[in-house]
Write a protein that holds these residues in place. Structure first.
Motif, PDB file in Angstrom:
ATOM      1  N   ALA A  17      43.672  61.193 -21.635  1.00 17.99           N
ATOM      2  CA  ALA A  17      43.065  62.180 -22.524  1.00 17.99           C
ATOM      3  C   ALA A  17      41.549  62.028 -22.550  1.00 17.99           C
ATOM      4  CB  ALA A  17      43.634  62.031 -23.941  1.00 17.99           C
ATOM      5  N   ALA A  18      41.060  60.788 -22.598  1.00 15.87           N
ATOM      6  CA  ALA A  18      39.610  60.547 -22.639  1.00 15.87           C
ATOM      7  C   ALA A  18      38.932  61.083 -21.386  1.00 15.87           C
ATOM      8  CB  ALA A  18      39.341  59.060 -22.795  1.00 15.87           C
ATOM      9  N   ARG A  19      39.605  60.948 -20.250  1.00  7.09           N
ATOM     10  CA  ARG A  19      39.008  61.397 -18.994  1.00  7.09           C
ATOM     11  C   ARG A  19      39.034  62.908 -18.838  1.00  7.09           C
ATOM     12  NH1 ARG A  19      42.203  56.390 -16.256  1.00  7.09           N
ATOM     13  NH2 ARG A  19      40.678  54.779 -16.835  1.00  7.09           N
ATOM     14  N   ASN A  20      39.841  63.587 -19.658  1.00  5.31           N
ATOM     15  CA  ASN A  20      39.889  65.051 -19.576  1.00  5.31           C
ATOM     16  C   ASN A  20      39.066  65.729 -20.665  1.00  5.31           C
ATOM     17  OD1 ASN A  20      42.009  66.315 -17.511  1.00  5.31           O
ATOM     18  ND2 ASN A  20      42.736  64.293 -18.133  1.00  5.31           N
ATOM     19  N   MET A  21      38.588  64.972 -21.643  1.00  5.81           N
ATOM     20  CA  MET A  21      37.778  65.568 -22.704  1.00  5.81           C
ATOM     21  C   MET A  21      36.450  66.088 -22.160  1.00  5.81           C
ATOM     22  SD  MET A  21      38.436  62.996 -25.913  1.00  5.81           S
ATOM     23  CE  MET A  21      40.063  62.860 -26.659  1.00  5.81           C
ATOM     24  N   GLY A  22      35.918  65.415 -21.160  1.00  5.41           N
ATOM     25  CA  GLY A  22      34.638  65.839 -20.603  1.00  5.41           C
ATOM     26  C   GLY A  22      34.691  67.213 -19.971  1.00  5.41           C
ATOM     27  N   LYS A  23      35.862  67.633 -19.512  1.00  6.42           N
ATOM     28  CA  LYS A  23      35.991  68.934 -18.868  1.00  6.42           C
ATOM     29  C   LYS A  23      35.803  70.088 -19.850  1.00  6.42           C
ATOM     30  CE  LYS A  23      39.315  67.180 -15.428  1.00  6.42           C
ATOM     31  NZ  LYS A  23      40.687  67.308 -14.897  1.00  6.42           N
ATOM     32  N   LEU A  24      35.888  69.774 -21.152  1.00  6.46           N
ATOM     33  CA  LEU A  24      35.827  70.835 -22.148  1.00  6.46           C
ATOM     34  C   LEU A  24      34.413  71.153 -22.596  1.00  6.46           C
ATOM     35  CD1 LEU A  24      38.824  69.576 -24.301  1.00  6.46           C
ATOM     36  CD2 LEU A  24      38.819  71.558 -22.799  1.00  6.46           C
ATOM     37  N   ARG A  25      33.440  70.354 -22.167  1.00 11.74           N
ATOM     38  CA  ARG A  25      32.064  70.567 -22.635  1.00 11.74           C
ATOM     39  C   ARG A  25      31.521  71.918 -22.204  1.00 11.74           C
ATOM     40  NH1 ARG A  25      29.876  64.537 -20.921  1.00 11.74           N
ATOM     41  NH2 ARG A  25      31.100  63.374 -22.467  1.00 11.74           N
ATOM     42  N   SER A  26      31.946  72.394 -21.069  1.00 12.92           N
ATOM     43  CA  SER A  26      31.418  73.665 -20.563  1.00 12.92           C
ATOM     44  C   SER A  26      32.257  74.866 -21.000  1.00 12.92           C
ATOM     45  CB  SER A  26      31.366  73.625 -19.025  1.00 12.92           C
ATOM     46  OG  SER A  26      32.661  73.412 -18.482  1.00 12.92           O
ATOM     47  N   GLN A  27      33.302  74.617 -21.797  1.00  8.94           N
ATOM     48  CA  GLN A  27      34.184  75.712 -22.187  1.00  8.94           C
ATOM     49  C   GLN A  27      33.652  76.423 -23.436  1.00  8.94           C
ATOM     50  OE1 GLN A  27      36.268  76.535 -20.077  1.00  8.94           O
ATOM     51  NE2 GLN A  27      36.213  74.659 -18.866  1.00  8.94           N
ATOM     52  N   PRO A  28      33.952  77.708 -23.581  1.00  6.15           N
ATOM     53  CA  PRO A  28      33.511  78.462 -24.767  1.00  6.15           C
ATOM     54  C   PRO A  28      34.081  77.863 -26.051  1.00  6.15           C
ATOM     55  CG  PRO A  28      34.361  79.924 -23.062  1.00  6.15           C
ATOM     56  CD  PRO A  28      34.704  78.535 -22.635  1.00  6.15           C
ATOM     57  N   PRO A  29      33.303  77.903 -27.141  1.00  2.81           N
ATOM     58  CA  PRO A  29      33.789  77.387 -28.434  1.00  2.81           C
ATOM     59  C   PRO A  29      35.097  78.037 -28.877  1.00  2.81           C
ATOM     60  CG  PRO A  29      31.437  77.819 -28.534  1.00  2.81           C
ATOM     61  CD  PRO A  29      31.917  78.371 -27.218  1.00  2.81           C
ATOM     62  N   LEU A  30      35.323  79.266 -28.458  1.00  2.00           N
ATOM     63  CA  LEU A  30      36.542  79.968 -28.834  1.00  2.00           C
ATOM     64  C   LEU A  30      37.778  79.229 -28.354  1.00  2.00           C
ATOM     65  CD1 LEU A  30      37.988  82.539 -29.903  1.00  2.00           C
ATOM     66  CD2 LEU A  30      37.768  83.467 -27.608  1.00  2.00           C
ATOM     67  N   LEU A  31      37.733  78.731 -27.115  1.00  2.00           N
ATOM     68  CA  LEU A  31      38.897  78.021 -26.575  1.00  2.00           C
ATOM     69  C   LEU A  31      39.091  76.675 -27.260  1.00  2.00           C
ATOM     70  CD1 LEU A  31      38.656  78.803 -22.757  1.00  2.00           C
ATOM     71  CD2 LEU A  31      40.042  79.905 -24.510  1.00  2.00           C
ATOM     72  N   PRO A  54      42.847  75.924 -13.821  1.00  5.51           N
ATOM     73  CA  PRO A  54      43.577  74.758 -14.353  1.00  5.51           C
ATOM     74  C   PRO A  54      42.785  73.964 -15.375  1.00  5.51           C
ATOM     75  CG  PRO A  54      43.749  74.860 -11.960  1.00  5.51           C
ATOM     76  CD  PRO A  54      42.716  75.855 -12.356  1.00  5.51           C
ATOM     77  N   SER A  55      41.446  73.940 -15.253  1.00  5.14           N
ATOM     78  CA  SER A  55      40.654  73.161 -16.203  1.00  5.14           C
ATOM     79  C   SER A  55      40.762  73.713 -17.613  1.00  5.14           C
ATOM     80  CB  SER A  55      39.185  73.128 -15.767  1.00  5.14           C
ATOM     81  OG  SER A  55      38.598  74.410 -15.845  1.00  5.14           O
ATOM     82  N   LEU A  56      41.136  74.981 -17.737  1.00  5.58           N
ATOM     83  CA  LEU A  56      41.303  75.571 -19.060  1.00  5.58           C
ATOM     84  C   LEU A  56      42.597  75.091 -19.704  1.00  5.58           C
ATOM     85  CD1 LEU A  56      40.138  79.285 -18.623  1.00  5.58           C
ATOM     86  CD2 LEU A  56      38.865  77.361 -19.562  1.00  5.58           C
ATOM     87  N   TYR A  57      43.732  75.443 -19.096  1.00  7.18           N
ATOM     88  CA  TYR A  57      44.999  75.128 -19.751  1.00  7.18           C
ATOM     89  C   TYR A  57      45.305  73.634 -19.753  1.00  7.18           C
ATOM     90  CZ  TYR A  57      46.811  75.711 -14.913  1.00  7.18           C
ATOM     91  OH  TYR A  57      47.029  75.637 -13.549  1.00  7.18           O
ATOM     92  N   PHE A  58      44.921  72.914 -18.705  1.00 11.61           N
ATOM     93  CA  PHE A  58      45.194  71.477 -18.674  1.00 11.61           C
ATOM     94  C   PHE A  58      44.219  70.722 -19.573  1.00 11.61           C
ATOM     95  CE2 PHE A  58      44.873  67.212 -16.708  1.00 11.61           C
ATOM     96  CZ  PHE A  58      46.196  66.837 -16.814  1.00 11.61           C
ATOM     97  N   GLY A  59      42.938  71.076 -19.492  1.00 17.37           N
ATOM     98  CA  GLY A  59      41.938  70.397 -20.313  1.00 17.37           C
ATOM     99  C   GLY A  59      42.156  70.620 -21.798  1.00 17.37           C
TER     100      GLY A  59
END
Length: 330
Positions: free
Chosen positions: A226-240, A297-302
């Motif tokens: 989980a810790a290694r996948n949290m970084g992928k969310l930094r570039s995602q929109p706040p809505l997601l 995949p970075s959306l639904y998996f992250g």
């Protein structure tokens, strides 16, 4: 606060911290896979033993029916909401991820109920198995509908549209319904039902005594992942990000409302809430990546592993159980 002092939860937190510190601590994939299969087998046996003792009661039938209803309602609701801001493919993939379930979240919730002496039905393991596949099938149908609409806009022929699809729906349905982990859970449950009390006594050292330690070890691995996948969310929109944290609460509230309406016990209602609030990060991403390659995949998996899974493990489970106990008298 007491839930945070549970060894399994503490190991999960430790895994997140180790991952955040970029430690080289790692659980070999083969061991992680074994732990996952062990937990599903032990859970299936526990459920089977409980069903052998209780039999098919009205609450069992109602619980399974509500599980199937939620398996349809949650992805449908998710798609209608997400389609406003995302492409049809991303909306379908995320809806499938949140419409399906996380076995580890459910197992952790079962352990939480056991630790706090809260009664629940072993049939809820069967409810989990029922909820895993419908969302995948719905997502694939929605993705095919999006493909046809896009083909109509571009003037593509029906043959070209079919050729661009990743594979026939029957193949995807076969993968969704015959997933090895799901079959192991169902098979172990059948073994528990057939062997009954004698089987429970024989398997106690395996399915009972070892369970807590195995769960702790697996949650350590999940914390690292989980810790290694949290970084992928930094570039995602706040809505997601808001959806990843807010959708579980909405889905749990829907499950609680149905549970109260149908008269489920507090323990079974809490587990139904956990199932509705959880999001798949293993079975669904594996199938969706093949069935809906257009989705990111970075959306639904992250979202599921980086945010929703830690939220449910650390805060969601004690919250859902507490609310269920307050709303439904013991």
């Amino acid at each position: 606060m007491q839930s945070f002092l549970d060894p399994a939860i503490l190991f999960f937190v430790f895994g997140i911290l180790a991952g955040a510190l970029k430690s080289n601590l790692e659980i070999p994939p083969q061991i992680s896979r074994f732990l996952s299969l062990y937990l599903l087998m032990a859970l299936g046996l526990k459920g089977g033993f409980a069903l052998a003792k209780s039999g098919l009661t009205p609450e069992v039938s109602i619980s399974l029916g509500l599980a199937l209803l939620l398996a349809v309602l949650v992805p449908a609701l998710g798609y209608l909401i997400l389609r406003r801001w995302l492409s049809g493919f991303d909306a379908a993939a995320i809806a499938a991820t949140y419409g399906s379930v996380s076995a580890v979240t459910f197992i952790t919730a079962v352990q939480f109920l056991d630790t706090h002496g809260i009664a629940y039905g072993g049939h809820m393991a069967a409810a989990m198995a029922l909820m895993e596949s419908p969302a995948i099938i719905m997502a694939v149908l929605l993705a095919n509908l999006v493909r046809r609409k896009e083909a109509a806009k571009t003037g593509a022929t029906a043959g070209a549209t079919a050729a661009s699809a990743p594979g026939p729906l029957s193949k995807v349905m076969h993968e969704a319904l015959t997933d090895g982990a799901q079959l192991l859970l169902i098979g172990a449950m059948l073994v528990g039902i057939l062997s009954g009390e004698a089987g429970k006594s024989a398997m106690q050292p395996f399915a009972g005594d070892l369970f807590k330690g195995m769960l702790s070890f697996f949650l350590l691995d999940m914390g690292l992942l989980a810790a290694r996948n949290m970084g992928k969310l930094r570039s995602q929109p706040p809505l997601l990000i808001a959806y990843a944290l807010g959708a579980p609460l909405v889905h749990a509230g829907l499950a609680l409302s149905l549970s109260v309406l149908c008269g489920l016990s507090a323990g079974n209602a809490a587990l139904l809430m956990v199932l509705a609030a959880s999001a798949s990060y293993i079975a669904v991403p594996a199938v969706v990546r093949h069935a809906i390659p257009e989705a990111n995949p970075s959306l639904y998996f992250g979202m599921s592993l980086g945010l929703t899974f830690p939220f449910n493990i650390l805060l969601g489970i004690p919250l859902y159980v507490s609310v269920a106990q307050r709303v439904i008298p013991g």
